[in-house]
Design a protein around this motif. Sequence first.
Motif, mmCIF file in Angstrom:
data_model
loop_
_atom_site.group_PDB
_atom_site.id
_atom_site.type_symbol
_atom_site.label_atom_id
_atom_site.label_comp_id
_atom_site.label_asym_id
_atom_site.label_seq_id
_atom_site.Cartn_x
_atom_site.Cartn_y
_atom_site.Cartn_z
ATOM 1 N N ALA A 1 -8.085 24.230 -98.745
ATOM 2 C CA ALA A 1 -8.491 23.714 -100.061
ATOM 3 C C ALA A 1 -7.889 24.568 -101.182
ATOM 4 N N ARG A 2 -7.861 25.884 -101.004
ATOM 5 C CA ARG A 2 -7.279 26.757 -102.031
ATOM 6 C C ARG A 2 -5.774 26.536 -102.153
ATOM 7 N N LEU A 3 -5.100 26.371 -101.018
ATOM 8 C CA LEU A 3 -3.673 26.068 -101.066
ATOM 9 C C LEU A 3 -3.430 24.718 -101.747
ATOM 10 N N THR A 4 -4.289 23.752 -101.456
ATOM 11 C CA THR A 4 -4.168 22.436 -102.093
ATOM 12 C C THR A 4 -4.285 22.569 -103.602
ATOM 13 N N GLU A 5 -5.248 23.333 -104.060
ATOM 14 C CA GLU A 5 -5.413 23.553 -105.494
ATOM 15 C C GLU A 5 -4.146 24.168 -106.097
ATOM 16 N N SER A 6 -3.535 25.106 -105.400
ATOM 17 C CA SER A 6 -2.294 25.725 -105.882
ATOM 18 C C SER A 6 -1.159 24.712 -105.957
ATOM 19 N N PHE A 7 -1.010 23.903 -104.920
ATOM 20 C CA PHE A 7 0.069 22.905 -104.909
ATOM 21 C C PHE A 7 -0.127 21.868 -106.012
ATOM 22 N N ILE A 8 -1.351 21.385 -106.161
ATOM 23 C CA ILE A 8 -1.613 20.387 -107.206
ATOM 24 C C ILE A 8 -1.402 21.011 -108.583
ATOM 25 N N GLY A 9 -1.818 22.248 -108.754
ATOM 26 C CA GLY A 9 -1.579 22.952 -110.013
ATOM 27 C C GLY A 9 -0.106 23.129 -110.324
ATOM 28 N N ALA A 10 0.721 23.140 -109.280
ATOM 29 C CA ALA A 10 2.167 23.267 -109.453
ATOM 30 C C ALA A 10 2.858 21.911 -109.604
ATOM 31 N N GLY A 11 2.065 20.834 -109.665
ATOM 32 C CA GLY A 11 2.637 19.519 -109.938
ATOM 33 C C GLY A 11 2.909 18.646 -108.735
ATOM 34 N N TYR A 12 2.407 19.000 -107.576
ATOM 35 C CA TYR A 12 2.601 18.134 -106.405
ATOM 36 C C TYR A 12 1.691 16.912 -106.513
ATOM 37 N N ASP A 13 2.229 15.763 -106.106
ATOM 38 C CA ASP A 13 1.477 14.510 -106.137
ATOM 39 C C ASP A 13 0.534 14.377 -104.954
ATOM 40 N N ASN A 14 0.967 14.905 -103.818
ATOM 41 C CA ASN A 14 0.245 14.744 -102.564
ATOM 42 C C ASN A 14 0.225 16.057 -101.808
ATOM 43 N N VAL A 15 -0.876 16.303 -101.121
ATOM 44 C CA VAL A 15 -0.958 17.425 -100.198
ATOM 45 C C VAL A 15 -1.491 16.876 -98.882
ATOM 46 N N LEU A 16 -0.681 17.004 -97.841
ATOM 47 C CA LEU A 16 -1.093 16.623 -96.492
ATOM 48 C C LEU A 16 -1.668 17.848 -95.802
ATOM 49 N N ILE A 17 -2.850 17.726 -95.254
ATOM 50 C CA ILE A 17 -3.469 18.789 -94.472
ATOM 51 C C ILE A 17 -3.672 18.236 -93.072
ATOM 52 N N ALA A 18 -2.943 18.785 -92.106
ATOM 53 C CA ALA A 18 -2.992 18.241 -90.756
ATOM 54 C C ALA A 18 -3.535 19.258 -89.771
ATOM 55 N N GLY A 19 -4.280 18.732 -88.786
ATOM 56 C CA GLY A 19 -4.792 19.592 -87.728
ATOM 57 C C GLY A 19 -5.748 18.858 -86.819
ATOM 58 N N ASN A 20 -6.056 19.505 -85.723
ATOM 59 C CA ASN A 20 -6.989 18.929 -84.747
ATOM 60 C C ASN A 20 -8.440 19.092 -85.175
ATOM 61 N N ALA A 21 -8.717 20.088 -86.022
ATOM 62 C CA ALA A 21 -10.104 20.421 -86.362
ATOM 63 C C ALA A 21 -10.575 19.780 -87.661
ATOM 64 N N ILE A 22 -9.968 18.682 -88.057
ATOM 65 C CA ILE A 22 -10.352 18.082 -89.336
ATOM 66 C C ILE A 22 -10.760 16.620 -89.180
ATOM 67 N N HIS A 23 -11.500 16.351 -88.129
ATOM 68 C CA HIS A 23 -11.868 14.962 -87.880
ATOM 69 C C HIS A 23 -13.336 14.660 -88.076
ATOM 70 N N ASP A 24 -14.165 15.671 -88.305
ATOM 71 C CA ASP A 24 -15.578 15.319 -88.469
ATOM 72 C C ASP A 24 -16.160 15.836 -89.775
ATOM 73 N N ALA A 25 -17.208 15.165 -90.182
ATOM 74 C CA ALA A 25 -17.832 15.433 -91.480
ATOM 75 C C ALA A 25 -18.396 16.846 -91.568
ATOM 76 N N ILE A 26 -18.934 17.354 -90.485
ATOM 77 C CA ILE A 26 -19.537 18.694 -90.521
ATOM 78 C C ILE A 26 -18.521 19.729 -90.978
ATOM 79 N N ASP A 27 -17.293 19.640 -90.469
ATOM 80 C CA ASP A 27 -16.257 20.605 -90.844
ATOM 81 C C ASP A 27 -15.689 20.329 -92.234
ATOM 82 N N LEU A 28 -15.540 19.061 -92.591
ATOM 83 C CA LEU A 28 -14.889 18.698 -93.855
ATOM 84 C C LEU A 28 -15.807 18.770 -95.076
ATOM 85 N N ASN A 29 -17.074 18.467 -94.903
ATOM 86 C CA ASN A 29 -17.968 18.329 -96.054
ATOM 87 C C ASN A 29 -18.020 19.534 -96.987
#
Length: 184
Positions: free
Chosen positions: A66-94
Amino acid sequence: MPRTVFLSGPAGSGKTTILRLSHDLKLTTWGRTAAIDTDQLFLMVDPHWDLPYDDARTALVLRQSARLTESFIGAGYDNVLIAGNAIHDAIDLNPVIPDLLKLGQVFHISLDPSEEAVLHRTADDPDRSPAHLINDLHLLRAKRSPWSAPVDNSTLSPLETLQQIAHLIRTGKGEIHGPPPDPA
């Protein structure tokens, strides 16, 4: 409006390959796009994957994403893809969803290739057990949340998969408007 896109899927589904598409391909397909591979963040703590699963470590990796995403968006990126095996359930993402929603739209996409596609993509990797890969595919398929937009990328190239993801997002599929409900 900037977009954060969580990209989940089992091992061999193509997440890392999509993240590694060239800047120019991502730019022409979808705009300025940064990529965060959560595996790289996990490797900073556990370089040999020796440690058992740990909720606190997963939470740390997602907070850093999330912190890296904030940095990328602050630098003008339109999209940030965050990929991984551990990002499929609400408990981890919320815990990170509210912060990401302050930055822009948030989406969740699940890659869902066929068994044959997973086995073909991983055939040259002797460290990957076919039985484990198929078990992982079925486990994640059974756990997929209704708020995630699935993409069957069995016959799609990585670029075609990115194009399909961009299309789904343009049409609002997989958009998360707040912390998703935990199905448990």
